[in-house]
Design a protein around this motif. Structure first.
Motif, mmCIF file in Angstrom:
data_model
loop_
_atom_site.group_PDB
_atom_site.id
_atom_site.type_symbol
_atom_site.label_atom_id
_atom_site.label_comp_id
_atom_site.label_asym_id
_atom_site.label_seq_id
_atom_site.Cartn_x
_atom_site.Cartn_y
_atom_site.Cartn_z
ATOM 1 N N UNK A 153 27.707 35.929 43.132
ATOM 2 C CA UNK A 153 27.465 35.864 41.367
ATOM 3 C C UNK A 153 27.408 37.246 40.781
ATOM 4 N N UNK A 154 26.955 38.193 41.402
ATOM 5 C CA UNK A 154 26.705 39.745 40.487
ATOM 6 C C UNK A 154 28.332 40.195 40.605
ATOM 7 N N UNK A 155 28.793 40.140 41.790
ATOM 8 C CA UNK A 155 30.420 40.632 42.061
ATOM 9 C C UNK A 155 31.396 39.803 41.094
ATOM 10 N N UNK A 156 31.211 38.431 41.058
ATOM 11 C CA UNK A 156 32.086 37.788 40.046
ATOM 12 C C UNK A 156 31.876 38.413 38.690
ATOM 13 N N UNK A 157 30.617 38.552 38.416
ATOM 14 C CA UNK A 157 30.324 39.007 37.060
ATOM 15 C C UNK A 157 31.033 40.186 36.828
ATOM 16 N N UNK A 158 30.985 41.119 37.705
ATOM 17 C CA UNK A 158 31.532 42.410 37.669
ATOM 18 C C UNK A 158 33.040 42.619 37.578
ATOM 19 N N UNK A 159 33.621 41.357 37.752
ATOM 20 C CA UNK A 159 35.051 41.213 37.376
ATOM 21 C C UNK A 159 35.769 40.936 38.717
ATOM 22 N N UNK A 160 35.120 40.977 39.989
ATOM 23 C CA UNK A 160 35.937 40.599 41.176
ATOM 24 C C UNK A 160 36.280 39.140 41.561
ATOM 25 N N UNK A 161 37.328 39.152 41.943
ATOM 26 C CA UNK A 161 37.714 37.703 42.583
ATOM 27 C C UNK A 161 37.074 37.861 43.736
ATOM 28 N N UNK A 162 35.980 36.694 44.024
ATOM 29 C CA UNK A 162 35.025 36.774 45.055
ATOM 30 C C UNK A 162 35.832 35.787 46.254
ATOM 31 N N UNK A 163 35.642 36.187 47.348
ATOM 32 C CA UNK A 163 36.206 35.401 48.475
ATOM 33 C C UNK A 163 34.810 34.975 49.036
ATOM 34 N N UNK A 164 34.494 33.750 49.143
ATOM 35 C CA UNK A 164 32.959 33.247 49.468
ATOM 36 C C UNK A 164 33.088 32.831 51.035
ATOM 37 N N UNK A 165 32.611 33.575 51.830
ATOM 38 C CA UNK A 165 32.786 32.939 53.204
ATOM 39 C C UNK A 165 31.184 32.227 53.478
ATOM 40 N N UNK A 166 31.633 31.223 54.625
ATOM 41 C CA UNK A 166 30.323 30.464 54.840
ATOM 42 C C UNK A 166 30.749 29.886 56.397
#
Ligand code: NAP
Length: 241
Positions: free
Chosen positions: A19-32
């Motif tokens: 959430x923080x990195x998306x908010x900072x403008x990154x396209x986030x790859x959410x691994x699980x």
């Protein structure tokens, strides 16, 4: 687009980092690994704040899966991973005298060997582009050593060593490598611990929130941390310094 890969982004500390990195403008790859329902919740919360993200399921402890799933993503996208957060982890506590090989192997494979498999996949592009941020989530257990966690302490201490060594290898290419060492943070991992008793040991007298770890990761992932590398930053309420 700037991309950030967060392993173990479906729950707990990883979700907050996504959430923080998306908010900072990154396209986030959410691994699980397997909990798609929780991963979808992370994705949904990012969409709700107009952030950009996608799910990327693979088992970080399985080198073939890392190669096929993450390798496919890398091969089929123009953009590259600029920030890697090696966050996913498990614990399987037991006194060493009773510890089964499977408990040792699963914890070492997930917390330590995965660092090698995942980091190697994204490092090439970081070096070629002369920029990158690698952030490893370790633990107070790897700094201090914790009874009942010889496997977990060994794995996390191993990552602290790897952080320092890799920082020296890649610094010239403006790739920084740092670690964040949480103490007791409120997540599924600590759900069964006796918080009421344990918090008496913590100077700040409480367990931490995932967001308090994610704040440090966000800083390390940014340009603001440009002269910090090979470092381990504790987020533990003063429990161990
Ligand atoms: P958590 O709530 O138990 O979440 C673990 C996350 O890791 C989940 O997203 C899980 O995915 C993922 N995961 C586990 N094994 C995986 C695998 N083989 N491949 C891919 N993903 C995998 O854990 P947490 O408390 O947020 O911990 C995050 C990190 O902080 C870990 O490295 C942990 O060791 C470290 N840490 C935590 C604390 C604490 O107090 N909570 C303290 C010190 C350090 P699924 O949802 O699919 O299972």
């Amino acid at each position: 687009m700037k991309c950030a890969l967060v392993t173990g982004g479906s729950r707990g500390i990883g979700r907050s980092i996504c959430q923080k990195l998306a908010n900072a403008g990154f396209h986030v790859l959410i691994n699980y690994r397997s909990n798609t329902a929780e991963a979808e919740k992370t994705l949904g919360s990012i969409a709700d704040t107009n952030g950009s993200a996608e799910l990327l399921a693979f088992d970080i402890s399985n080198p073939e899966e890392v190669k096929s799933e993450l390798g496919d993503w890398i091969d089929s996208h123009q953009s590259h991973v600029e920030v890697l957060v090696n966050n996913a982890g498990i614990s399987s506590d037991n006194l060493l005298i009773w510890m089964k090989s499977s408990e040792w192997d699963s914890v070492l494979d997930t917390n330590l060997n995965s660092f090698f498999h995942v980091t190697k996949m994204v490092l090439k592009d970081m070096l070629a582009n002369k920029y990158g941020r690698i952030i490893n989530i370790v633990s107070l257990s790897g700094q201090k050593g914790m009874s009942g966690q010889v496997n977990y302490s060994a794995a996390k201490a191993g990552i602290i060593g790897a952080t320092k060594a890799l920082a020296q290898e890649v610094g010239k290419r403006k790739v920084t490598v740092n670690a964040v060492a949480p103490g007791f943070i409120k997540t599924d991992m600590t759900h069964d611990l006796p918080e009421k008793d344990l918090k008496k040991l913590i100077p700040l007298n409480r367990f931490g929130d995932p967001e308090e770890v994610a704040n440090v990761v966000e800083f390390l992932a940014s340009d603001k941390s440009s002269y910090i590398t090979g470092e381990t930053i504790s987020v533990n309420g003063g429990l161990y310094t």
